[in-house]
Every structure is written in structure tokens, then in C-alpha cells.
Motif scaffolding. Sequence first.
Motif: not given
Length: 479
Positions: A330-333, A343-359
Motif C-alpha cells: 500500500y502507498q499513500d495516494p 493501522p489503516n495502511s497495514i489493513d490496505y496492505s492485507y486487502r492487497d495481499y488477499l487479491n494479488r496473485p501468488s508468486s
Amino acid sequence: MVFSLIICNSINFAENYHLTLDESIEIAKEKSYSMLGLIQDFKIAENNLKSATSSLKTHIDLDLTFPKYSNDIGKTPPDSLGNMSFYTAKSLTYAGTLLINQPLLTNGNIYVENIIENFDNLVTNKRDASLNTRIRFRQPLDAFYGYNKIRSDLKSAELAYERSSKALKREELNLIYSVSNSYYNLLSLQKSFEIAKLDLERQTDAYEISKNKYESGLIREVDALQMEVDLAEAQNNYDIAILNQNSYINSFKELIGIDLNDTISLNSDLSYEIVIVDTEKAVQLALKNRLEIREQEIQIELQKLSVKQQKAAGMIKSTIDAYFGRAGVYQDPKLGTLYTNIPNSIDYSYRDYLNRPSSYGIEFTVSIPIFDWGENRALVRSAEAKLKQNIYSKEETERSIETEVRNLASNVNSSLKRLQLLEKNVAVAEKSFEITRQRFSDGDIDSQALALERNRLNNAYTTHLRAYINYQLTLADLM
């Protein structure tokens, strides 16, 4: 007054020991400094083995950065003209890494790594956050055909533990022999003191008899004077026996680990157990149980591992690495302000974690030694030569043990026969002395004949004592 209290306290704390050989050995095992030091060596090997076995279990490590602040000067890469620009770099980082590592007996590893990070650029007021999870597998294939370090390290630790326990047992046996040797030497001095005391009492009685006879005119003056000289000699022998015993007592106290202020006396019973040694069986037991042989075998096993390790250094090495992971960022817009709290930036990172394809990825690498001018081959030959040297040393030890045991077995049997013979000699000498003393009292013989019989009795006591000590020490040495 204070000096008197110190003396009283030292007297109160002093102990009086009346010891048998077994009691002396038990005290030495518990208190002697050599055994105390070896027990610590054993504990070192025991804990090293525990460490080696624990290294095969799952390890979990957590690294936390709370926080990391930096204020530095950064620079851009040079452009086509070689120009660089410099800028102020300020940052604040919070991070945490959880690493789970499971070693495998195949010399491989499975890693699970979880990383969470928040990075604040204090110059641009921009916040970045990331969440990363990766599972990694690594397996050196040469562990199957070459050298398995994990198994070898575990085997080395087990052998080192066994060698330490054998060394402790061997030193315990050495201590038993040392205590036995010192015990019987002290017993010999104690019995010599008793013999000298008994001789002094007998000579005192003979002197009183000769003195009364001389005063009654029954013997010559020269006989009376000879008795006086013999009494002085007996008194001198008695004084020397006391001195020798007291001098050796402190050495014995130091050996078994008791306080020098304590007093000791030994059980003066000269009874013994009749042991008939079967030489062939003794040799078989020695070759089976002697600790030096097992220590040599352990050294051979360790050297075999060294040879295997050195050979593996010249082999083709190959490794498989594979990983599977997910990441979220997550990056500030917008720039200029820290738009989102942590806490919110970590939460956004977690959402991206769930949606981003696996490596994921897999890698197979091979390392092939081409030419080393025979360096590794020479090292292998050197290790093999040392292995042969250890094998020869074991064979030499076995031969030496067989010779030693055969000689000791013969000595035990011959010492027993000599001891039994000298027991009869003592009985005859005691009976003969009593007859001679009565004849001297009756006036049938002179003082010279009595002195000769007394010397014969003392020699019988002394030779019997030496035979007893020799038998017991030879038996202890054989054991």
C-alpha cells in the motif's frame, strides 16, 4: 579470645573417619577434584548432544524494529555525463519478521517467513506499507550421494557424548585404583606402626626380664646392655613408623578430597577374598570391556566421517530451491502529507495481499569442480592415512591389553599362593617366638638368641604384609 573461638570452631567442624576401602572410594568419587572436573566435561558433552538433537527441531525467530530512524545524505546515480545530485533522506521504519525454520534429516530446510513493514519518508511525507509471506524449500541433492552435514553432526555429537562418558568411566576406574593403591600403602604404614608398637612392647618386657636377671646375677652385664640397645632400636623404629604414617595420611586425605583437619584411621583387618583367575576368560573380558578399545573405535568412526566429508568436497554439488508466496503493498495516494495512519495502511496492505496473485519459483543449480591441481585428492589421501593410523593404533592397543592382562592374571595367582604360604609362616614364627621368650625367661638361652627370634618374627609380619598389599593391588589392577 578470638583465637580460642577459631580453634574451637575448627575442632568442632573436624570429622573423624574410620574407613574401609569401599568407603574411601565412594568419598573420592564424590569429593576428589579430578572427578569433579570430569563430571563437568561429561555435562559439556551431554549438553552438546542435546544441542545437536535440538538443532533438528523447529526453530522460530521474531525480529522487531520499533522503530528505525535515519537522517542521511543520499545521491542519485550518475547520468550520461557523469553528473550526480545529492538530497536529504529522512525515514522512519517499523517492521517485524517472523521466521519459522524446520531442518530436515536430508540436510535440507523448509522456511516460512512473514514480514510486515511500514516505511515513512519524512521528506516527502509519504507512507508505504507491505505484507509478505513466503514458504521456501531448499534441498542439497549431494546430501544423498555425498556428505550429509546434519546427520554427520548428529553422529559426531553422539560419539563425542559416548567418548566423554567412557572417559569419565575410565577415570573413575583409574581413581579406584589410585585410591586402592594409596589406601593399601597407608594400611601398610598403619600395620607397620602396629608391628613396631607390638615389637616395642615385647622388647620392653624382655628388657625388664633381663634387667631383673642381671640384678640377680643370673646373666652377664653384656647381655643386659644388649637388651637395652635392642630396646632403643625398637623405640626408634616405633618413632619412625609414627612419622611415616602421619606424613602419608595428608596425601591420602588430599586424594580422596576430605579436609586436612579431619582425622582418619583405616580398617586394619587383613582378611581377603580368594580369587582364582582364568587367564583366557580375563583376556576375553578385557578385549570386550576395556574402555580404551571403544575410544579407539569411536575415533575410527569420527575419522570415517572426516574422510567422507573430504571426498564430498570434490564431488559435483546440486541444490533444488523452491518458493511460494504472497505479497500485499500500500502507498499513500498523494504526496505532502501522511494521508493514512499506520493501522489503516497495514489493513490496505492485507486487502492487497488477499487479491494479488501468488508468486512462486523453482531453481536447480549445479556446481561442478573442474580442476584443482589434485588439492582435494591429496587431502582425501591424508584423511585415509589417518584412518589407517587409527586402525593400527586400535590393533596395537588390543595386543597391549592382552599382554597386560595375561601378566596380571599370572601375578594374581602367584601372589595368592605366596600370601597363603606367608600366612603359615607368620603362625609358625609367632609360636616359635613365644617358645623362645619362655626359654629366655627360664634361662635356657641368651639375649642374642631371643633377638634373632624377634627379628625373624618381625620379618614374618613384614613379608606377610607386603604380600597382602601386593595381592590386593595386583587384583585391583586386573579389575
